[in-house]
Design a protein around this motif. Structure first.
Motif, PDB file in Angstrom:
ATOM      1  N   GLY A 123       0.821  -1.200   0.000  1.00 32.45           N
ATOM      2  CA  GLY A 123       0.000   0.000   0.000  1.00 32.45           C
ATOM      3  C   GLY A 123       0.858   1.253   0.000  1.00 32.45           C
ATOM      4  N   ALA A 124       0.574   2.149   0.927  1.00 34.18           N
ATOM      5  CA  ALA A 124       1.298   3.411   0.999  1.00 34.18           C
ATOM      6  C   ALA A 124       2.762   3.241   1.364  1.00 34.18           C
ATOM      7  N   GLU A 125       3.136   2.037   1.820  1.00 33.36           N
ATOM      8  CA  GLU A 125       4.533   1.774   2.188  1.00 33.36           C
ATOM      9  C   GLU A 125       5.355   1.262   1.011  1.00 33.36           C
ATOM     10  N   GLY A 126       4.742   1.070  -0.145  1.00 31.89           N
ATOM     11  CA  GLY A 126       5.503   0.643  -1.315  1.00 31.89           C
ATOM     12  C   GLY A 126       5.481  -0.853  -1.507  1.00 31.89           C
ATOM     13  N   LEU A 127       6.642  -1.476  -1.633  1.00 35.45           N
ATOM     14  CA  LEU A 127       6.702  -2.922  -1.850  1.00 35.45           C
ATOM     15  C   LEU A 127       8.021  -3.471  -1.348  1.00 35.45           C
ATOM     16  N   VAL A 128       8.020  -4.780  -1.137  1.00 36.15           N
ATOM     17  CA  VAL A 128       9.244  -5.523  -0.878  1.00 36.15           C
ATOM     18  C   VAL A 128       9.154  -6.818  -1.669  1.00 36.15           C
ATOM     19  N   ALA A 129      10.277  -7.244  -2.227  1.00 34.61           N
ATOM     20  CA  ALA A 129      10.287  -8.461  -3.025  1.00 34.61           C
ATOM     21  C   ALA A 129      11.517  -9.283  -2.678  1.00 34.61           C
ATOM     22  N   TRP A 130      11.344 -10.596  -2.685  1.00 34.52           N
ATOM     23  CA  TRP A 130      12.469 -11.528  -2.565  1.00 34.52           C
ATOM     24  C   TRP A 130      12.485 -12.371  -3.830  1.00 34.52           C
ATOM     25  N   ILE A 131      13.562 -12.241  -4.573  1.00 31.94           N
ATOM     26  CA  ILE A 131      13.660 -12.871  -5.896  1.00 31.94           C
ATOM     27  C   ILE A 131      15.056 -13.461  -6.061  1.00 31.94           C
ATOM     28  N   GLY A 132      15.129 -14.778  -6.143  1.00 27.42           N
ATOM     29  CA  GLY A 132      16.426 -15.433  -6.309  1.00 27.42           C
ATOM     30  C   GLY A 132      17.383 -15.141  -5.179  1.00 27.42           C
ATOM     31  N   GLY A 133      16.862 -15.011  -3.951  1.00 23.65           N
ATOM     32  CA  GLY A 133      17.707 -14.759  -2.796  1.00 23.65           C
ATOM     33  C   GLY A 133      18.080 -13.308  -2.584  1.00 23.65           C
ATOM     34  N   ARG A 167      13.529  -3.424  -2.168  1.00 19.53           N
ATOM     35  CA  ARG A 167      12.601  -2.624  -1.355  1.00 19.53           C
ATOM     36  C   ARG A 167      12.401  -1.274  -2.024  1.00 19.53           C
ATOM     37  N   LEU A 168      11.146  -0.896  -2.229  1.00 16.23           N
ATOM     38  CA  LEU A 168      10.812   0.380  -2.845  1.00 16.23           C
ATOM     39  C   LEU A 168       9.788   1.112  -1.991  1.00 16.23           C
ATOM     40  N   ALA A 169      10.036   2.381  -1.741  1.00 14.61           N
ATOM     41  CA  ALA A 169       9.044   3.221  -1.073  1.00 14.61           C
ATOM     42  C   ALA A 169       8.073   3.763  -2.108  1.00 14.61           C
ATOM     43  N   ALA A 170       6.813   3.908  -1.726  1.00 13.69           N
ATOM     44  CA  ALA A 170       5.807   4.435  -2.652  1.00 13.69           C
ATOM     45  C   ALA A 170       5.937   5.947  -2.768  1.00 13.69           C
ATOM     46  N   PRO A 171       5.646   6.486  -3.952  1.00 14.16           N
ATOM     47  CA  PRO A 171       5.626   7.948  -4.090  1.00 14.16           C
ATOM     48  C   PRO A 171       4.423   8.524  -3.350  1.00 14.16           C
ATOM     49  N   GLU A 172       4.531   9.777  -2.970  1.00 13.75           N
ATOM     50  CA  GLU A 172       3.402  10.443  -2.327  1.00 13.75           C
ATOM     51  C   GLU A 172       2.416  10.898  -3.396  1.00 13.75           C
ATOM     52  N   VAL A 173       1.177  10.431  -3.281  1.00 15.15           N
ATOM     53  CA  VAL A 173       0.133  10.810  -4.232  1.00 15.15           C
ATOM     54  C   VAL A 173      -1.126  11.146  -3.455  1.00 15.15           C
TER      55      VAL A 173
END
Length: 308
Positions: free
Chosen positions: A217-227, A231-237
């Motif tokens: 959501g407003a915190e962006g995303l986190v991904a685990w891919i191939g170890g 981590r990405l923060a969401a832009p303010e909209v």
């Protein structure tokens, strides 16, 4: 090419001051009619992000069926494999509050008759991607996934609505997309104690070799891919409503992968698309185009990739 096998709905959306509790009636001033459905939304999102897209699904032989396909046709999604069946077109009943939160009830209708047979007739290639959700029968999703895997292509499942997919379907996936609630539901179904989306994503990637993106959501995303952790923060909209934000992410993310972009760039484009969708009302009308996605994606900062 991206093949989307999934639902096609008509959405009836009403704004309310606050979302109702159990047994409560809340009045809204009116409602809007929009084409929707997670499959159709993600197909449109991928197409608007620049991909060649084929949608496989079903609608009824009613007026809603025509309305549900209008924007898809206008944007150039291939609809040759959308069946017309003797069931009502699927419908979603959506309430959105002034903070942008929503409650959604979906009536499956024709989506229950969606069949993956078309994938057997397509000339699928290893560079193709199959994008799945959970608003059509799971056994049909599994058959579609197996058809794409036989062709050497990749399979992505957006675990929405939340639920526990069959073990065979999980094993057929190359990548999983979940939100916070979906991650928790999946962990519970697997008998895991993890509650945090990142912990679930890390374990899926580490133990099951299933690359996992958790949208926050407003915190962006986190991904685990191939170890590796992303981590990405969401832009303010300025949020109008969150309808189709997840679908916009999934479609734009898949489109970037289909274009051969690296994982960090694909994650940025998905996050930018999902964020932009929050700034407009409705499902498909809110889905952004590539020209809007690119500058916002370029402005997003990707935290350093870290090994597991």
């Amino acid at each position: 090419m991206i093949v989307v096998f999934g639902s096609i709905n008509i959405d009836l959306v009403t704004p309310v001051e606050r979302l109702p509790g159990p047994g409560e009636t809340v009045l809204g001033p009116g409602y809007a009619l929009h084409p929707g459905g997670k499959g159709a939304n993600q197909a449109l999102a991928a197409r608007r992000a620049g991909a060649d897209v084929v949608l496989v699904g079903a609608v009824g032989r009613d007026g809603f069926g025509d309305a549900a396909l209008t924007l898809l046709a206008a944007d150039g999604v291939d609809l040759a494999h959308v069946l017309r069946v003797a069931l009502p077109t699927g419908a979603a009943f959506i309430a959105t509050d002034r903070e942008g939160a929503n409650q959604i009830v979906v009536a499956a209708g024709a989506n229950a008759a969606a069949r993956p047979d078309a994938l057997e007739r397509m000339k699928l290639e290893p560079r193709d991607i199959l994008l799945l959700q959970r608003e059509v029968p799971e056994e049909a999703c599994l058959a579609a996934a197996r058809a794409m895997k036989r062709a050497g292509g990749r399979v992505i499942l957006n675990l929405a609505p939340a639920g526990a997919p069959a073990a065979a379907l999980l094993e057929a996936l190359d990548l999983l997309i979940v939100n916070e609630h979906e991650a928790m539901v999946l962990a519970q179904a697997l008998g895991w104690s993890e509650q945090e989306p990142e912990a679930v994503a890390r374990r899926l990637d580490g133990e099951r070799r299933l690359a996992t993106v958790a949208t926050l959501g407003a915190e962006g995303l986190v991904a685990w891919i191939g170890g590796a952790r992303h981590r990405l923060a969401a832009p303010e909209v300025e949020v109008v409503d969150t309808v189709a934000a997840g679908d916009s992410f999934a479609g734009a993310f898949a489109a970037a992968l289909a274009a051969g972009k690296a994982m960090p760039a694909a994650l940025r484009e998905g996050l930018a698309a999902g964020s932009l969708a929050c700034t407009r009302p409705g499902a498909q009308p809110s889905i952004p185009h590539a020209a809007e996605i690119a500058p916002l994606a370029a402005a997003l900062a990707d935290a350093p990739v870290s090994p597991g």
